[in-house]
Scaffold this motif. Structure first.
Motif, PDB file in Angstrom:
ATOM      1  N   GLY A   1      -0.336  -0.095 -11.334  1.00  0.00           N
ATOM      2  CA  GLY A   1       1.032  -0.207 -11.843  1.00  0.00           C
ATOM      3  C   GLY A   1       1.101  -0.890 -13.189  1.00  0.00           C
ATOM      4  N   ALA A   2       0.223  -1.847 -13.421  1.00  0.00           N
ATOM      5  CA  ALA A   2       0.254  -2.595 -14.677  1.00  0.00           C
ATOM      6  C   ALA A   2      -0.434  -1.853 -15.821  1.00  0.00           C
ATOM      7  CB  ALA A   2      -0.400  -3.958 -14.477  1.00  0.00           C
ATOM      8  N   LEU A   3      -1.503  -1.125 -15.515  1.00  0.00           N
ATOM      9  CA  LEU A   3      -2.312  -0.552 -16.586  1.00  0.00           C
ATOM     10  C   LEU A   3      -2.106   0.942 -16.828  1.00  0.00           C
ATOM     11  CD1 LEU A   3      -5.713  -2.369 -15.919  1.00  0.00           C
ATOM     12  CD2 LEU A   3      -3.889  -3.012 -17.498  1.00  0.00           C
ATOM     13  N   ALA A   4      -1.734   1.674 -15.791  1.00  0.00           N
ATOM     14  CA  ALA A   4      -1.624   3.135 -15.941  1.00  0.00           C
ATOM     15  C   ALA A   4      -0.300   3.510 -16.591  1.00  0.00           C
ATOM     16  CB  ALA A   4      -1.746   3.805 -14.579  1.00  0.00           C
ATOM     17  N   PRO A   5      -0.309   4.545 -17.425  1.00  0.00           N
ATOM     18  CA  PRO A   5       0.961   5.036 -17.971  1.00  0.00           C
ATOM     19  C   PRO A   5       1.842   5.563 -16.838  1.00  0.00           C
ATOM     20  CG  PRO A   5      -0.917   6.261 -18.877  1.00  0.00           C
ATOM     21  CD  PRO A   5      -1.452   5.276 -17.921  1.00  0.00           C
ATOM     22  N   THR A   6       3.141   5.500 -17.040  1.00  0.00           N
ATOM     23  CA  THR A   6       4.088   5.885 -15.998  1.00  0.00           C
ATOM     24  C   THR A   6       3.854   7.309 -15.514  1.00  0.00           C
ATOM     25  OG1 THR A   6       5.698   4.421 -17.023  1.00  0.00           O
ATOM     26  CG2 THR A   6       6.538   5.997 -15.439  1.00  0.00           C
ATOM     27  N   GLU A   7       3.531   8.218 -16.405  1.00  0.00           N
ATOM     28  CA  GLU A   7       3.341   9.620 -16.033  1.00  0.00           C
ATOM     29  C   GLU A   7       2.081   9.849 -15.212  1.00  0.00           C
ATOM     30  OE1 GLU A   7       3.063   8.835 -19.581  1.00  0.00           O
ATOM     31  OE2 GLU A   7       5.218   8.511 -19.504  1.00  0.00           O
ATOM     32  N   ALA A   8       1.116   8.948 -15.304  1.00  0.00           N
ATOM     33  CA  ALA A   8      -0.171   9.148 -14.637  1.00  0.00           C
ATOM     34  C   ALA A   8      -0.380   8.213 -13.445  1.00  0.00           C
ATOM     35  CB  ALA A   8      -1.296   8.955 -15.642  1.00  0.00           C
ATOM     36  N   ARG A   9       0.646   7.500 -13.027  1.00  0.00           N
ATOM     37  CA  ARG A   9       0.470   6.539 -11.932  1.00  0.00           C
ATOM     38  C   ARG A   9       0.078   7.206 -10.617  1.00  0.00           C
ATOM     39  NH1 ARG A   9       5.436   2.530 -12.894  1.00  0.00           N
ATOM     40  NH2 ARG A   9       4.483   1.276 -14.523  1.00  0.00           N
ATOM     41  N   ALA A  10       0.644   8.356 -10.321  1.00  0.00           N
ATOM     42  CA  ALA A  10       0.340   9.025  -9.048  1.00  0.00           C
ATOM     43  C   ALA A  10      -1.138   9.407  -8.975  1.00  0.00           C
ATOM     44  CB  ALA A  10       1.220  10.258  -8.872  1.00  0.00           C
ATOM     45  N   GLU A  11      -1.672   9.915 -10.054  1.00  0.00           N
ATOM     46  CA  GLU A  11      -3.092  10.287 -10.066  1.00  0.00           C
ATOM     47  C   GLU A  11      -3.981   9.063  -9.915  1.00  0.00           C
ATOM     48  OE1 GLU A  11      -0.944  11.258 -12.450  1.00  0.00           O
ATOM     49  OE2 GLU A  11      -0.785  13.417 -12.130  1.00  0.00           O
ATOM     50  N   TRP A  12      -3.625   7.982 -10.610  1.00  0.00           N
ATOM     51  CA  TRP A  12      -4.429   6.773 -10.531  1.00  0.00           C
ATOM     52  C   TRP A  12      -4.293   6.098  -9.170  1.00  0.00           C
ATOM     53  CZ3 TRP A  12      -8.487   5.781 -13.160  1.00  0.00           C
ATOM     54  CH2 TRP A  12      -8.639   6.321 -14.427  1.00  0.00           C
ATOM     55  N   MET A  13      -3.148   6.245  -8.512  1.00  0.00           N
ATOM     56  CA  MET A  13      -3.001   5.714  -7.143  1.00  0.00           C
ATOM     57  C   MET A  13      -3.941   6.440  -6.187  1.00  0.00           C
ATOM     58  SD  MET A  13      -0.989   3.194  -6.472  1.00  0.00           S
ATOM     59  CE  MET A  13       0.489   2.346  -6.940  1.00  0.00           C
ATOM     60  N   ALA A  14      -4.104   7.750  -6.379  1.00  0.00           N
ATOM     61  CA  ALA A  14      -5.038   8.509  -5.545  1.00  0.00           C
ATOM     62  C   ALA A  14      -6.478   8.044  -5.770  1.00  0.00           C
ATOM     63  CB  ALA A  14      -4.904   9.998  -5.830  1.00  0.00           C
TER      64      ALA A  14
ATOM     65  N   VAL B   1       0.135   0.010   2.440  1.00  0.00           N
ATOM     66  CA  VAL B   1       0.308  -1.021   1.412  1.00  0.00           C
ATOM     67  C   VAL B   1       0.462  -0.380   0.034  1.00  0.00           C
ATOM     68  CG1 VAL B   1      -0.925  -2.862   0.185  1.00  0.00           C
ATOM     69  CG2 VAL B   1      -0.818  -2.884   2.671  1.00  0.00           C
ATOM     70  N   MET B   2      -0.413   0.555  -0.272  1.00  0.00           N
ATOM     71  CA  MET B   2      -0.330   1.206  -1.579  1.00  0.00           C
ATOM     72  C   MET B   2       0.928   2.065  -1.694  1.00  0.00           C
ATOM     73  SD  MET B   2      -4.265   2.125  -2.411  1.00  0.00           S
ATOM     74  CE  MET B   2      -4.000   2.405  -4.135  1.00  0.00           C
ATOM     75  N   GLY B   3       1.353   2.668  -0.594  1.00  0.00           N
ATOM     76  CA  GLY B   3       2.583   3.452  -0.608  1.00  0.00           C
ATOM     77  C   GLY B   3       3.804   2.596  -0.870  1.00  0.00           C
ATOM     78  N   LEU B   4       3.863   1.426  -0.239  1.00  0.00           N
ATOM     79  CA  LEU B   4       4.999   0.528  -0.459  1.00  0.00           C
ATOM     80  C   LEU B   4       5.030   0.008  -1.900  1.00  0.00           C
ATOM     81  CD1 LEU B   4       5.011  -1.473   2.891  1.00  0.00           C
ATOM     82  CD2 LEU B   4       6.677   0.239   2.132  1.00  0.00           C
ATOM     83  N   ILE B   5       3.878  -0.366  -2.397  1.00  0.00           N
ATOM     84  CA  ILE B   5       3.826  -0.846  -3.784  1.00  0.00           C
ATOM     85  C   ILE B   5       4.139   0.287  -4.749  1.00  0.00           C
ATOM     86  CG2 ILE B   5       2.299  -1.783  -5.569  1.00  0.00           C
ATOM     87  CD1 ILE B   5       1.001  -3.456  -3.336  1.00  0.00           C
ATOM     88  N   GLY B   6       3.638   1.480  -4.464  1.00  0.00           N
ATOM     89  CA  GLY B   6       3.943   2.634  -5.305  1.00  0.00           C
ATOM     90  C   GLY B   6       5.428   2.975  -5.292  1.00  0.00           C
ATOM     91  N   ALA B   7       6.057   2.864  -4.115  1.00  0.00           N
ATOM     92  CA  ALA B   7       7.503   3.107  -4.040  1.00  0.00           C
ATOM     93  C   ALA B   7       8.261   2.058  -4.851  1.00  0.00           C
ATOM     94  CB  ALA B   7       7.960   3.090  -2.586  1.00  0.00           C
ATOM     95  N   GLY B   8       7.806   0.811  -4.770  1.00  0.00           N
ATOM     96  CA  GLY B   8       8.423  -0.248  -5.574  1.00  0.00           C
ATOM     97  C   GLY B   8       8.267   0.005  -7.061  1.00  0.00           C
ATOM     98  N   LEU B   9       7.101   0.475  -7.464  1.00  0.00           N
ATOM     99  CA  LEU B   9       6.881   0.796  -8.877  1.00  0.00           C
ATOM    100  C   LEU B   9       7.764   1.970  -9.312  1.00  0.00           C
ATOM    101  CD1 LEU B   9       3.001   0.478  -9.046  1.00  0.00           C
ATOM    102  CD2 LEU B   9       4.673  -1.011 -10.164  1.00  0.00           C
ATOM    103  N   GLY B  10       7.924   2.957  -8.436  1.00  0.00           N
ATOM    104  CA  GLY B  10       8.779   4.092  -8.756  1.00  0.00           C
ATOM    105  C   GLY B  10      10.238   3.684  -8.898  1.00  0.00           C
ATOM    106  N   LEU B  11      10.700   2.827  -7.989  1.00  0.00           N
ATOM    107  CA  LEU B  11      12.080   2.334  -8.089  1.00  0.00           C
ATOM    108  C   LEU B  11      12.262   1.485  -9.348  1.00  0.00           C
ATOM    109  CD1 LEU B  11      12.891   1.412  -4.390  1.00  0.00           C
ATOM    110  CD2 LEU B  11      13.840   3.283  -5.734  1.00  0.00           C
ATOM    111  N   ALA B  12      11.284   0.691  -9.677  1.00  0.00           N
ATOM    112  CA  ALA B  12      11.378  -0.126 -10.891  1.00  0.00           C
ATOM    113  C   ALA B  12      11.437   0.753 -12.132  1.00  0.00           C
ATOM    114  CB  ALA B  12      10.186  -1.089 -10.983  1.00  0.00           C
ATOM    115  N   THR B  13      10.715   1.853 -12.118  1.00  0.00           N
ATOM    116  CA  THR B  13      10.756   2.782 -13.243  1.00  0.00           C
ATOM    117  C   THR B  13      12.130   3.451 -13.358  1.00  0.00           C
ATOM    118  OG1 THR B  13       8.381   3.207 -13.001  1.00  0.00           O
ATOM    119  CG2 THR B  13       9.654   4.815 -14.261  1.00  0.00           C
ATOM    120  N   LEU B  14      12.691   3.833 -12.204  1.00  0.00           N
ATOM    121  CA  LEU B  14      14.020   4.453 -12.210  1.00  0.00           C
ATOM    122  C   LEU B  14      15.094   3.478 -12.707  1.00  0.00           C
ATOM    123  CD1 LEU B  14      14.064   6.520  -8.911  1.00  0.00           C
ATOM    124  CD2 LEU B  14      13.999   7.385 -11.247  1.00  0.00           C
TER     125      LEU B  14
END
Length: 110
Positions: free
Chosen positions: A42-55, A92-105
């Motif tokens: 969440g801190a280092l990846a660009p917003t558009e590429a976060r899903a790929e980096w989460m995988a 855990v990663m799903g919850l943090i990813g959802a939080g990052l997505g909401l923060a982006t929105l």
């Protein structure tokens, strides 16, 4: 007359564990590693590429879970520990990813 008897099978000899190891420490450690990886993505990846980096981070968490559960040195319950490790890391990663997505929105709306 004396009849010789063969030695019968009395069951296996078991040795009690003198100091049983904690078996779920590797599970919790995997969850912590997954949380750290998700925050780093969440801190280092660009917003558009976060899903790929989460995988990619989830794959790394899987490898860490495998290594930590093998390091415990116990074969009993290996599959349930691996399942708990990987499923917990996914949650855990799903919850943090959802939080990052909401923060982006929210950040885009402001």
């Amino acid at each position: 007359m004396h009849v010789a008897r063969s030695v019968g099978h009395n069951g296996g000899v078991t040795l009690p564990e003198l100091a049983p190891r904690r078996t779920y420490g590797a599970v919790i450690a995997t969850w912590v590693v997954a949380a750290v990886l998700a925050v780093v993505v969440g801190a280092l990846a660009p917003t558009e590429a976060r899903a790929e980096w989460m995988a990619v981070a989830m794959g790394l968490a899987f490898i860490v879970a495998f290594a930590l559960n093998l390091a415990t040195g116990r074969s009993q319950g290996f599959v349930p520990r691996m399942a708990a490790s990987v499923l917990g890391a996914l949650v855990v990663m799903g919850l943090i990813g959802a939080g990052l997505g909401l923060a982006t929105l929210v950040g885009a709306a402001v």
